[in-house]
Design a protein around this motif. Sequence first.
Motif, PDB file in Angstrom:
ATOM      1  N   ASN A  23       0.821  -1.209   0.000  1.00  0.00           N
ATOM      2  CA  ASN A  23       0.000   0.000   0.000  1.00  0.00           C
ATOM      3  C   ASN A  23       0.854   1.258   0.000  1.00  0.00           C
ATOM      4  OD1 ASN A  23      -2.024  -1.880   0.246  1.00  0.00           O
ATOM      5  ND2 ASN A  23      -3.051  -0.875   1.944  1.00  0.00           N
ATOM      6  N   MET A  24       1.883   1.276   0.848  1.00  0.00           N
ATOM      7  CA  MET A  24       2.720   2.466   0.945  1.00  0.00           C
ATOM      8  C   MET A  24       3.549   2.673  -0.320  1.00  0.00           C
ATOM      9  SD  MET A  24       1.705   3.616   3.715  1.00  0.00           S
ATOM     10  CE  MET A  24       0.723   2.951   5.076  1.00  0.00           C
ATOM     11  N   LEU A  25       4.051   1.575  -0.896  1.00  0.00           N
ATOM     12  CA  LEU A  25       4.834   1.688  -2.121  1.00  0.00           C
ATOM     13  C   LEU A  25       3.982   2.221  -3.268  1.00  0.00           C
ATOM     14  CD1 LEU A  25       6.957  -1.599  -1.986  1.00  0.00           C
ATOM     15  CD2 LEU A  25       7.750   0.740  -1.601  1.00  0.00           C
ATOM     16  N   LEU A  26       2.722   1.773  -3.332  1.00  0.00           N
ATOM     17  CA  LEU A  26       1.830   2.262  -4.380  1.00  0.00           C
ATOM     18  C   LEU A  26       1.559   3.754  -4.198  1.00  0.00           C
ATOM     19  CD1 LEU A  26       0.148   1.181  -6.830  1.00  0.00           C
ATOM     20  CD2 LEU A  26      -1.819   1.214  -5.288  1.00  0.00           C
ATOM     21  N   ALA A  27       1.288   4.175  -2.956  1.00  0.00           N
ATOM     22  CA  ALA A  27       1.064   5.591  -2.683  1.00  0.00           C
ATOM     23  C   ALA A  27       2.298   6.408  -3.048  1.00  0.00           C
ATOM     24  CB  ALA A  27       0.716   5.784  -1.205  1.00  0.00           C
ATOM     25  N   THR A  42      -6.434   6.913  -5.315  1.00  0.00           N
ATOM     26  CA  THR A  42      -5.816   5.626  -4.997  1.00  0.00           C
ATOM     27  C   THR A  42      -5.828   5.372  -3.499  1.00  0.00           C
ATOM     28  OG1 THR A  42      -4.372   5.831  -6.930  1.00  0.00           O
ATOM     29  CG2 THR A  42      -3.728   4.236  -5.247  1.00  0.00           C
ATOM     30  N   LEU A  43      -5.544   6.412  -2.701  1.00  0.00           N
ATOM     31  CA  LEU A  43      -5.561   6.261  -1.248  1.00  0.00           C
ATOM     32  C   LEU A  43      -6.955   5.867  -0.758  1.00  0.00           C
ATOM     33  CD1 LEU A  43      -3.346   9.239   0.033  1.00  0.00           C
ATOM     34  CD2 LEU A  43      -2.687   6.972  -0.792  1.00  0.00           C
ATOM     35  N   ALA A  44      -7.985   6.432  -1.399  1.00  0.00           N
ATOM     36  CA  ALA A  44      -9.358   6.063  -1.029  1.00  0.00           C
ATOM     37  C   ALA A  44      -9.615   4.597  -1.334  1.00  0.00           C
ATOM     38  CB  ALA A  44     -10.358   6.946  -1.770  1.00  0.00           C
ATOM     39  N   GLY A  45      -9.106   4.118  -2.465  1.00  0.00           N
ATOM     40  CA  GLY A  45      -9.257   2.707  -2.816  1.00  0.00           C
ATOM     41  C   GLY A  45      -8.498   1.806  -1.867  1.00  0.00           C
ATOM     42  N   LEU A  46      -7.288   2.200  -1.503  1.00  0.00           N
ATOM     43  CA  LEU A  46      -6.506   1.423  -0.547  1.00  0.00           C
ATOM     44  C   LEU A  46      -7.230   1.319   0.789  1.00  0.00           C
ATOM     45  CD1 LEU A  46      -2.924   2.891  -1.214  1.00  0.00           C
ATOM     46  CD2 LEU A  46      -3.712   0.592  -1.789  1.00  0.00           C
ATOM     47  N   SER A  47      -7.820   2.423   1.224  1.00  0.00           N
ATOM     48  CA  SER A  47      -8.529   2.436   2.510  1.00  0.00           C
ATOM     49  C   SER A  47      -9.772   1.558   2.460  1.00  0.00           C
ATOM     50  CB  SER A  47      -8.920   3.869   2.887  1.00  0.00           C
ATOM     51  OG  SER A  47      -7.770   4.662   3.102  1.00  0.00           O
ATOM     52  N   ARG A 141      -9.893   2.015  -8.338  1.00  0.00           N
ATOM     53  CA  ARG A 141     -10.006   0.557  -8.426  1.00  0.00           C
ATOM     54  C   ARG A 141      -8.656  -0.118  -8.210  1.00  0.00           C
ATOM     55  NH1 ARG A 141     -13.219   1.766 -12.980  1.00  0.00           N
ATOM     56  NH2 ARG A 141     -11.503   1.111 -14.339  1.00  0.00           N
ATOM     57  N   THR A 142      -7.597   0.505  -8.687  1.00  0.00           N
ATOM     58  CA  THR A 142      -6.268  -0.068  -8.482  1.00  0.00           C
ATOM     59  C   THR A 142      -5.926  -0.122  -7.002  1.00  0.00           C
ATOM     60  OG1 THR A 142      -5.535   0.812 -10.614  1.00  0.00           O
ATOM     61  CG2 THR A 142      -3.820   0.125  -9.076  1.00  0.00           C
ATOM     62  N   GLY A 143      -6.284   0.941  -6.267  1.00  0.00           N
ATOM     63  CA  GLY A 143      -6.056   0.961  -4.826  1.00  0.00           C
ATOM     64  C   GLY A 143      -6.792  -0.174  -4.132  1.00  0.00           C
ATOM     65  N   ILE A 144      -8.057  -0.386  -4.505  1.00  0.00           N
ATOM     66  CA  ILE A 144      -8.834  -1.484  -3.916  1.00  0.00           C
ATOM     67  C   ILE A 144      -8.176  -2.821  -4.238  1.00  0.00           C
ATOM     68  CG2 ILE A 144     -11.046  -2.696  -3.935  1.00  0.00           C
ATOM     69  CD1 ILE A 144     -12.397  -0.078  -4.584  1.00  0.00           C
ATOM     70  N   TRP A 145      -7.785  -2.983  -5.499  1.00  0.00           N
ATOM     71  CA  TRP A 145      -7.197  -4.252  -5.947  1.00  0.00           C
ATOM     72  C   TRP A 145      -5.920  -4.565  -5.186  1.00  0.00           C
ATOM     73  CZ3 TRP A 145      -2.493  -5.388  -8.184  1.00  0.00           C
ATOM     74  CH2 TRP A 145      -2.358  -6.679  -8.698  1.00  0.00           C
ATOM     75  N   VAL A 146      -5.065  -3.570  -4.996  1.00  0.00           N
ATOM     76  CA  VAL A 146      -3.797  -3.807  -4.297  1.00  0.00           C
ATOM     77  C   VAL A 146      -4.053  -4.212  -2.846  1.00  0.00           C
ATOM     78  CG1 VAL A 146      -1.688  -2.692  -3.439  1.00  0.00           C
ATOM     79  CG2 VAL A 146      -2.409  -2.353  -5.810  1.00  0.00           C
ATOM     80  N   SER A 147      -5.026  -3.550  -2.197  1.00  0.00           N
ATOM     81  CA  SER A 147      -5.348  -3.912  -0.810  1.00  0.00           C
ATOM     82  C   SER A 147      -5.892  -5.329  -0.714  1.00  0.00           C
ATOM     83  CB  SER A 147      -6.375  -2.933  -0.231  1.00  0.00           C
ATOM     84  OG  SER A 147      -5.753  -1.799   0.311  1.00  0.00           O
ATOM     85  N   PHE A 183      -6.798   2.991  10.972  1.00  0.00           N
ATOM     86  CA  PHE A 183      -6.977   3.826   9.794  1.00  0.00           C
ATOM     87  C   PHE A 183      -6.264   5.167   9.938  1.00  0.00           C
ATOM     88  CE2 PHE A 183     -10.022   0.819   8.304  1.00  0.00           C
ATOM     89  CZ  PHE A 183     -10.094   1.032   6.934  1.00  0.00           C
ATOM     90  N   LEU A 184      -6.194   5.690  11.153  1.00  0.00           N
ATOM     91  CA  LEU A 184      -5.472   6.941  11.361  1.00  0.00           C
ATOM     92  C   LEU A 184      -3.991   6.759  11.062  1.00  0.00           C
ATOM     93  CD1 LEU A 184      -5.411   9.878  12.263  1.00  0.00           C
ATOM     94  CD2 LEU A 184      -5.204   9.084  14.638  1.00  0.00           C
ATOM     95  N   SER A 185      -3.395   5.693  11.597  1.00  0.00           N
ATOM     96  CA  SER A 185      -1.969   5.460  11.349  1.00  0.00           C
ATOM     97  C   SER A 185      -1.706   5.168   9.879  1.00  0.00           C
ATOM     98  CB  SER A 185      -1.457   4.318  12.235  1.00  0.00           C
ATOM     99  OG  SER A 185      -2.131   3.108  11.948  1.00  0.00           O
ATOM    100  N   GLU A 186      -2.569   4.345   9.254  1.00  0.00           N
ATOM    101  CA  GLU A 186      -2.388   4.028   7.838  1.00  0.00           C
ATOM    102  C   GLU A 186      -2.517   5.270   6.965  1.00  0.00           C
ATOM    103  OE1 GLU A 186      -2.074   1.076   5.725  1.00  0.00           O
ATOM    104  OE2 GLU A 186      -1.130   0.299   7.534  1.00  0.00           O
ATOM    105  N   THR A 187      -3.535   6.093   7.260  1.00  0.00           N
ATOM    106  CA  THR A 187      -3.770   7.294   6.455  1.00  0.00           C
ATOM    107  C   THR A 187      -2.614   8.276   6.590  1.00  0.00           C
ATOM    108  OG1 THR A 187      -6.169   7.061   6.697  1.00  0.00           O
ATOM    109  CG2 THR A 187      -5.331   9.214   6.037  1.00  0.00           C
ATOM    110  N   ILE A 188      -2.119   8.443   7.794  1.00  0.00           N
ATOM    111  CA  ILE A 188      -0.993   9.358   8.009  1.00  0.00           C
ATOM    112  C   ILE A 188       0.199   8.936   7.164  1.00  0.00           C
ATOM    113  CG2 ILE A 188       0.753  10.108   9.676  1.00  0.00           C
ATOM    114  CD1 ILE A 188      -1.455  10.100  11.804  1.00  0.00           C
ATOM    115  N   TRP A 189       0.524   7.649   7.201  1.00  0.00           N
ATOM    116  CA  TRP A 189       1.706   7.197   6.466  1.00  0.00           C
ATOM    117  C   TRP A 189       1.478   7.157   4.961  1.00  0.00           C
ATOM    118  CZ3 TRP A 189       6.311   7.661   8.045  1.00  0.00           C
ATOM    119  CH2 TRP A 189       6.618   7.552   9.397  1.00  0.00           C
ATOM    120  N   GLN A 190       0.251   6.876   4.527  1.00  0.00           N
ATOM    121  CA  GLN A 190      -0.030   6.934   3.097  1.00  0.00           C
ATOM    122  C   GLN A 190       0.176   8.350   2.571  1.00  0.00           C
ATOM    123  OE1 GLN A 190      -3.949   5.364   2.332  1.00  0.00           O
ATOM    124  NE2 GLN A 190      -3.389   3.286   2.958  1.00  0.00           N
TER     125      GLN A 190
END
Length: 238
Positions: A23-27, A42-47, A141-147, A183-190
């Motif tokens: 996720n982080m590499l994609l972001a 993409t971040l929205a899809g990852l989340s 959609r790519t973000g969703i797929w990667v997650s 989600f807070l920690s993930e969003t911050i780092w994304q």
Amino acid sequence: MSWHLFAMFFASTFFISATPGPNMLLAFQYGMNYGVKRTLWTLAGLSLGLFLLLLSTLLGLDVISRQSPWLLILIKTVGAAYLIYLGISSWRDASAGSLMNDAREMSEEVAADYPESLPSLAAHDTSAAVKASPSNMTLFRTGIWVSLSNPKAILFFAAFFPKFINFSAPLWPQYLMLTCGLFLSETIWQIVYTLGGKKLASWLDVGSRLAWLNRGCGVIFILIAAALLAEVLNGFMV
């Protein structure tokens, strides 16, 4: 759930989230290729993908805790073993690799499996990729797929979360707190990886910083595994 326990959970997830996983590499790569504004899709899809994996895990733990308490003990034990495995692997496999190279490899894998997401990156032509950038919905959609393409996340959640859940107390308020913390920690780092771009890569690629970040996560995994095993043993002694 006590605030002390939540603070331990958030500190652990915040540190673990800092490691450059898929996720982080994609972001990181998309932030450089398409800019911050476009990468928000993409971040929205990852989340969303992360939320679906997390929800399935929590629903499973909820059913198991109410209908099969013995299975919950087994999950904690197996989960502890899995975390120990992750910890040892993170420590032994940590190398002073390049974040830029890892991000490029990640993008090539995504382009191979989901061609419309990166129409020109295979040729390593950034300007062409920006010029022929995919639509916002494709980025989403790519973000969703990667997650969702990482089913190991369910195993990780099932192994990691039980240490921070009191199954004798109401569960859903605890689930809400843990979900918000994750989600807070993930969003911050994304966002950091999206905004940081080459500056973050340059800093992590100096010396063994990236390797020690991975090793630090390995230590956290093993400590949480030890606490889970102690909890299981304590349950048998009571």
